[in-house]
Scaffold this motif. Structure first.
Motif, PDB file in Angstrom:
ATOM      1  N   GLN A   1      29.257 -13.884  64.107  1.00 59.58           N
ATOM      2  CA  GLN A   1      30.440 -14.539  63.555  1.00 59.58           C
ATOM      3  C   GLN A   1      30.057 -15.638  62.586  1.00 59.58           C
ATOM      4  O   GLN A   1      29.162 -16.433  62.848  1.00 59.58           O
ATOM      5  N   VAL A   2      30.765 -15.688  61.456  1.00 62.50           N
ATOM      6  CA  VAL A   2      30.613 -16.762  60.474  1.00 62.50           C
ATOM      7  C   VAL A   2      31.771 -17.748  60.597  1.00 62.50           C
ATOM      8  O   VAL A   2      31.584 -18.951  60.542  1.00 62.50           O
ATOM      9  N   ALA A   3      32.976 -17.198  60.745  1.00 65.85           N
ATOM     10  CA  ALA A   3      34.193 -17.988  60.950  1.00 65.85           C
ATOM     11  C   ALA A   3      35.161 -17.094  61.702  1.00 65.85           C
ATOM     12  O   ALA A   3      34.883 -15.901  61.917  1.00 65.85           O
ATOM     13  N   ALA A   4      36.290 -17.622  62.110  1.00 64.11           N
ATOM     14  CA  ALA A   4      37.270 -16.820  62.837  1.00 64.11           C
ATOM     15  C   ALA A   4      37.674 -15.610  62.008  1.00 64.11           C
ATOM     16  O   ALA A   4      38.188 -15.746  60.896  1.00 64.11           O
ATOM     17  N   GLY A   5      37.408 -14.422  62.542  1.00 61.73           N
ATOM     18  CA  GLY A   5      37.777 -13.190  61.840  1.00 61.73           C
ATOM     19  C   GLY A   5      36.858 -12.798  60.707  1.00 61.73           C
ATOM     20  O   GLY A   5      37.175 -11.879  59.941  1.00 61.73           O
ATOM     21  N   VAL A   6      35.706 -13.459  60.576  1.00 59.38           N
ATOM     22  CA  VAL A   6      34.756 -13.176  59.500  1.00 59.38           C
ATOM     23  C   VAL A   6      33.367 -13.021  60.111  1.00 59.38           C
ATOM     24  O   VAL A   6      32.910 -13.912  60.838  1.00 59.38           O
ATOM     25  N   TYR A   7      32.692 -11.902  59.800  1.00 63.17           N
ATOM     26  CA  TYR A   7      31.425 -11.580  60.459  1.00 63.17           C
ATOM     27  C   TYR A   7      30.358 -11.155  59.449  1.00 63.17           C
ATOM     28  O   TYR A   7      30.661 -10.509  58.437  1.00 63.17           O
ATOM     29  N   THR A   8      29.124 -11.521  59.758  1.00 63.83           N
ATOM     30  CA  THR A   8      27.960 -10.945  59.089  1.00 63.83           C
ATOM     31  C   THR A   8      27.591  -9.663  59.832  1.00 63.83           C
ATOM     32  O   THR A   8      27.548  -9.645  61.065  1.00 63.83           O
ATOM     33  N   THR A   9      27.326  -8.611  59.090  1.00 67.57           N
ATOM     34  CA  THR A   9      26.879  -7.357  59.696  1.00 67.57           C
ATOM     35  C   THR A   9      25.352  -7.325  59.644  1.00 67.57           C
ATOM     36  O   THR A   9      24.761  -7.342  58.563  1.00 67.57           O
ATOM     37  N   LEU A  10      24.726  -7.306  60.809  1.00 65.78           N
ATOM     38  CA  LEU A  10      23.263  -7.308  60.893  1.00 65.78           C
ATOM     39  C   LEU A  10      22.710  -5.901  60.662  1.00 65.78           C
ATOM     40  O   LEU A  10      23.480  -4.925  60.602  1.00 65.78           O
ATOM     41  N   PRO A  11      21.385  -5.757  60.506  1.00 67.51           N
ATOM     42  CA  PRO A  11      20.814  -4.452  60.149  1.00 67.51           C
ATOM     43  C   PRO A  11      21.248  -3.294  61.042  1.00 67.51           C
ATOM     44  O   PRO A  11      21.564  -2.207  60.537  1.00 67.51           O
ATOM     45  N   LEU A  12      21.269  -3.491  62.367  1.00 72.14           N
ATOM     46  CA  LEU A  12      21.685  -2.392  63.243  1.00 72.14           C
ATOM     47  C   LEU A  12      23.135  -2.018  62.983  1.00 72.14           C
ATOM     48  O   LEU A  12      23.483  -0.829  62.887  1.00 72.14           O
ATOM     49  N   GLY A  13      24.014  -3.023  62.869  1.00 74.11           N
ATOM     50  CA  GLY A  13      25.420  -2.746  62.597  1.00 74.11           C
ATOM     51  C   GLY A  13      25.613  -2.072  61.260  1.00 74.11           C
ATOM     52  O   GLY A  13      26.439  -1.158  61.128  1.00 74.11           O
ATOM     53  N   LEU A  14      24.846  -2.509  60.262  1.00 74.03           N
ATOM     54  CA  LEU A  14      24.990  -1.913  58.936  1.00 74.03           C
ATOM     55  C   LEU A  14      24.557  -0.454  58.932  1.00 74.03           C
ATOM     56  O   LEU A  14      25.143   0.376  58.237  1.00 74.03           O
ATOM     57  N   ARG A  15      23.530  -0.130  59.722  1.00 71.82           N
ATOM     58  CA  ARG A  15      23.107   1.274  59.783  1.00 71.82           C
ATOM     59  C   ARG A  15      24.230   2.146  60.361  1.00 71.82           C
ATOM     60  O   ARG A  15      24.465   3.259  59.874  1.00 71.82           O
ATOM     61  N   SER A  16      24.918   1.660  61.388  1.00 71.75           N
ATOM     62  CA  SER A  16      26.032   2.426  61.941  1.00 71.75           C
ATOM     63  C   SER A  16      27.190   2.508  60.949  1.00 71.75           C
ATOM     64  O   SER A  16      27.822   3.562  60.796  1.00 71.75           O
ATOM     65  N   ILE A  17      27.475   1.404  60.272  1.00 73.10           N
ATOM     66  CA  ILE A  17      28.534   1.407  59.258  1.00 73.10           C
ATOM     67  C   ILE A  17      28.209   2.415  58.163  1.00 73.10           C
ATOM     68  O   ILE A  17      29.084   3.165  57.710  1.00 73.10           O
ATOM     69  N   ARG A  18      26.946   2.452  57.739  1.00 80.14           N
ATOM     70  CA  ARG A  18      26.554   3.395  56.684  1.00 80.14           C
ATOM     71  C   ARG A  18      26.712   4.850  57.154  1.00 80.14           C
ATOM     72  O   ARG A  18      27.049   5.737  56.357  1.00 80.14           O
ATOM     73  N   ARG A  19      26.469   5.097  58.427  1.00 84.10           N
ATOM     74  CA  ARG A  19      26.659   6.459  58.948  1.00 84.10           C
ATOM     75  C   ARG A  19      28.136   6.856  58.878  1.00 84.10           C
ATOM     76  O   ARG A  19      28.468   7.985  58.530  1.00 84.10           O
ATOM     77  N   ILE A  20      29.007   5.917  59.226  1.00 84.35           N
ATOM     78  CA  ILE A  20      30.441   6.196  59.118  1.00 84.35           C
ATOM     79  C   ILE A  20      30.827   6.428  57.665  1.00 84.35           C
ATOM     80  O   ILE A  20      31.566   7.368  57.340  1.00 84.35           O
ATOM     81  N   GLU A  21      30.328   5.588  56.783  1.00 82.04           N
ATOM     82  CA  GLU A  21      30.615   5.751  55.355  1.00 82.04           C
ATOM     83  C   GLU A  21      30.169   7.123  54.856  1.00 82.04           C
ATOM     84  O   GLU A  21      30.875   7.774  54.073  1.00 82.04           O
ATOM     85  N   ARG A  22      28.991   7.558  55.299  1.00 83.67           N
ATOM     86  CA  ARG A  22      28.479   8.846  54.846  1.00 83.67           C
ATOM     87  C   ARG A  22      29.387   9.987  55.281  1.00 83.67           C
ATOM     88  O   ARG A  22      29.689  10.896  54.501  1.00 83.67           O
ATOM     89  N   ILE A  23      29.853   9.945  56.534  1.00 88.22           N
ATOM     90  CA  ILE A  23      30.775  10.977  57.014  1.00 88.22           C
ATOM     91  C   ILE A  23      32.051  10.972  56.180  1.00 88.22           C
ATOM     92  O   ILE A  23      32.536  12.026  55.740  1.00 88.22           O
ATOM     93  N   VAL A  24      32.587   9.781  55.943  1.00 85.17           N
ATOM     94  CA  VAL A  24      33.834   9.670  55.170  1.00 85.17           C
ATOM     95  C   VAL A  24      33.630  10.182  53.751  1.00 85.17           C
ATOM     96  O   VAL A  24      34.457  10.944  53.221  1.00 85.17           O
ATOM     97  N   ARG A  25      32.546   9.775  53.114  1.00 83.87           N
ATOM     98  CA  ARG A  25      32.296  10.219  51.737  1.00 83.87           C
ATOM     99  C   ARG A  25      32.145  11.745  51.660  1.00 83.87           C
ATOM    100  O   ARG A  25      32.689  12.383  50.753  1.00 83.87           O
ATOM    101  N   GLU A  26      31.414  12.312  52.601  1.00 85.41           N
ATOM    102  CA  GLU A  26      31.214  13.764  52.571  1.00 85.41           C
ATOM    103  C   GLU A  26      32.530  14.505  52.689  1.00 85.41           C
ATOM    104  O   GLU A  26      32.778  15.478  51.959  1.00 85.41           O
ATOM    105  N   GLU A  27      33.402  14.056  53.584  1.00 87.81           N
ATOM    106  CA  GLU A  27      34.675  14.751  53.762  1.00 87.81           C
ATOM    107  C   GLU A  27      35.646  14.468  52.621  1.00 87.81           C
ATOM    108  O   GLU A  27      36.402  15.351  52.220  1.00 87.81           O
ATOM    109  N   MET A  28      35.622  13.274  52.089  1.00 88.13           N
ATOM    110  CA  MET A  28      36.489  12.971  50.954  1.00 88.13           C
ATOM    111  C   MET A  28      36.057  13.759  49.722  1.00 88.13           C
ATOM    112  O   MET A  28      36.881  14.336  49.016  1.00 88.13           O
TER     113      MET A  28
END
Length: 569
Positions: free
Chosen positions: A34-61
């Motif tokens: 957390q950086v502030a209420a409702g605002v977060y830094t995404t750390l390397p592990l979280g970013l890797r999972s986010i990128r996996r979701i993005e990849r699925i979305v991009r492929e289907e879109m």
């Protein structure tokens, strides 16, 4: 990835302010900070999972024919004023002024921007249809940000916008997106439902939400026990009750009801059940007054009122409104309301008669109030909030309320934005016509939180292989043994050669800490190389989702892990 070099500061204890599992575990597993209420830094592990979701979305879109582009986050106010959303969004907008005092905002969504873009660059029917999408950060100044990534002030979304020349084309584009969304959420491994929904501040007509089932979700949906009806709780329409058995012939009489300004109080004082009382709720709609009528045992669903009046902002009367407009709070009734008041009634009111309702005078009610004779109704609309046990509008079956997290929402907008923005194309006959639009959103960061809510246990995350930051971890249990180090490095290298997204835990930490972190982070398959195993010529393997443990010959450990990965959820 060598975990000795990975920035992943896991936490042993639950953060004090984390209320739900996804918030707690994403912090503990070093996915976010957390950086502030409702605002977060995404750390390397979280970013890797986010990128996996993005990849699925991009492929289907991309497979659906959509084209990726990017729009700015910083937006001018003028188009939002033209569509009415500058006022409609109210305090949820992040508003600012540039050095020239021009009004700007941080975009929570970007229909205005894309509409003006397409109108300027795709002016002919020959340019249509088109589907443009982006993956970008969005902003809402939430009054009470909570639950980590579920209700933040900054969130990552995929938003797509379709433009067609007619309603039939818009419906086809909508169906294409609906099917693409199903594939996205199937690939993410989520348990979800697709429900009829409320368009909210986006506007438009036909729309559906994709809701991930969750015990702690802020969003509710209803489903018929017979399986033939699904809807967002705010949009659900229960079957109206059977007409009351009273004949509607009672005279209208005023009765003294001191200090009975609530339904419960007047019901007890007069000895009538709450469902025989008529509740009159007052709302402000752009400065005008709306009266909403419904039985006293029901609550109004404000989202339904907002939808009826869209894009006019709607709010419930406050104390000052009653006094300023001459209404007796707690004693308002529909009889005698002037033509300047719009009277809306739920269909259940039509079936009742001889109502007990407010007399528009402090400490007084009336009995025997009947629609038509004693008061008018301008429109009958579905306005009640659904409750568990209501009857299905399709077959009368019992409706059940379930909790969920909205991870996607698709809309048929029609000309909601193209008309006020004067966005038109030249049709085949030479006439200018407004674009028929659709918009389609997926909450990228919300998917991660929803997946954690569905896939976790006391030990930590159990994310599906499609979302986990790494597929396999090789745990080097005894860092001080050269043979163990050598075998772990060999297995790790073989996994990388096989194309596996693998990590090796080579940290200077105890085996217990490494095992706990492996469960907390949720690697789908764990391979443990330890001193005893090396001596016996074996490796220990574990499937995180099921807890299943097995052994494999040390020389075949990498292949055995890959085989387990293929069968892992």
């Amino acid at each position: 990835m060598r975990l000795s070099a990975l920035f992943a500061p896991t936490l042993r204890d639950d953060p004090a302010d984390a209320e739900i599992a996804s918030h707690r575990l994403l912090l503990r597993a070093a996915f976010i900070r957390q950086v502030a209420a409702g605002v977060y830094t995404t750390l390397p592990l979280g970013l890797r999972s986010i990128r996996r979701i993005e990849r699925i979305v991009r492929e289907e879109m991309n497979a659906s024919g959509a084209q990726e582009f990017r729009m700015p986050i910083l937006l001018p106010a003028e188009p939002w004023k033209a569509t009415g959303r500058w006022d409609l969004y109210g305090d949820t907008l992040f508003r600012l002024r540039d050095r020239h005092e021009r009004e700007m905002l941080l975009g929570p969504t970007q229909e205005e921007v894309v509409t003006e873009l397409v109108a300027a660059d795709l002016p002919s029917y020959r340019d249509l249809p088109v589907n443009l999408y982006q993956i970008e950060w969005k902003y809402r100044d939430e009054f009470r940000p909570r639950f980590g990534l579920l209700r933040g002030r900054e969130f990552l979304m995929k938003d797509a916008y379709t433009f067609d020349r007619d309603e039939e084309g818009m419906a086809r584009s909508y169906d294409t997106m609906l099917q693409a969304y199903r594939r996205v959420f199937d690939r993410c491994g989520l348990s979800y439902v697709v429900v009829e929904a409320e368009p909210g501040q986006i506007g438009g007509g036909v729309n559906h939400e994709f809701m991930a089932r969750a015990d702690v979700g802020e969003d509710l949906f209803v489903e018929c026990v017979n399986g033939d009806y699904l809807a967002d709780w705010k949009a659900a329409t229960p079957r109206p009750p059977e007409p009351a058995s009273v004949d509607g012939s009672a005279p209208l009489e005023k009765v003294h009801t001191p200090d009975a300004a609530t339904i419960d109080a007047v019901s007890k004082l007069l000895g009538v059940p709450p469902e025989r009382t008529l509740k009159t709720m007052l709302f402000d709609a752009g400065g005008g007054t709306i009266a909403v009528l419904l039985p006293g045992d029901r609550e109004v669903e404000e989202a339904k009122v907002e939808r009826l009046m869209f894009p006019t902002p709607v709010r419930r009367f406050e104390d000052a409104d009653f006094a300023a407009r001459g209404f007796a709070k707690g004693y308002v009734g529909p009889q005698g309301l002037g033509e300047d008041v719009t009277i809306l009634a739920d269909p259940s009111v039509r079936g009742g008669s001889d109502w007990v309702t407010g007399a528009n005078e402090a400490d007084h009610h009336v009995t025997g109030a009947n629609v038509g004779r004693d008061f008018r109704v301008d429109r009958y609309e579905d306005l009640v909030a659904l409750r568990d046990g209501d009857r299905c509008p399709n077959d009368g079956g019992e409706l059940r309320v379930g909790r969920s997290i909205v991870v996607g929402h698709i809309y048929q907008l029609g000309t909601r934005y193209s008309t006020p923005l004067e966005a038109t194309f030249v049709d085949e006959d030479g006439s200018e016509r407004p674009y028929q639009m659709g918009c389609h959103g997926i909450g990228i960061s919300r998917i991660l939180a929803a997946a954690v809510e569905q896939f976790h246990d006391d030990g930590g995350l159990r994310l599906p292989r499609s979302l986990a930051p790494f597929e396999i971890v090789v745990i080097l249990a005894n860092r001080d043994d050269e043979r163990v180090v050598a075998e772990a490095e060999r297995v790790y290298a073989e996994l990388l050669q096989a194309g596996v997204d693998a990590a090796v835990d080579d940290r200077e930490a105890t085996a217990g800490v490494k095992f706990a972190d492996a469960d907390l982070i949720g690697y789908p398959v764990q391979v443990v190389i330890g001193k005893r195993g090396v001596q016996a010529g074996t490796a220990d393997l574990k499937v995180r989702a099921t807890g299943e443990r097995s052994q494999a010959p040390l020389a075949e450990a990498a292949r055995a892990a890959v085989d387990l990965l293929a069968t892992a959820p």
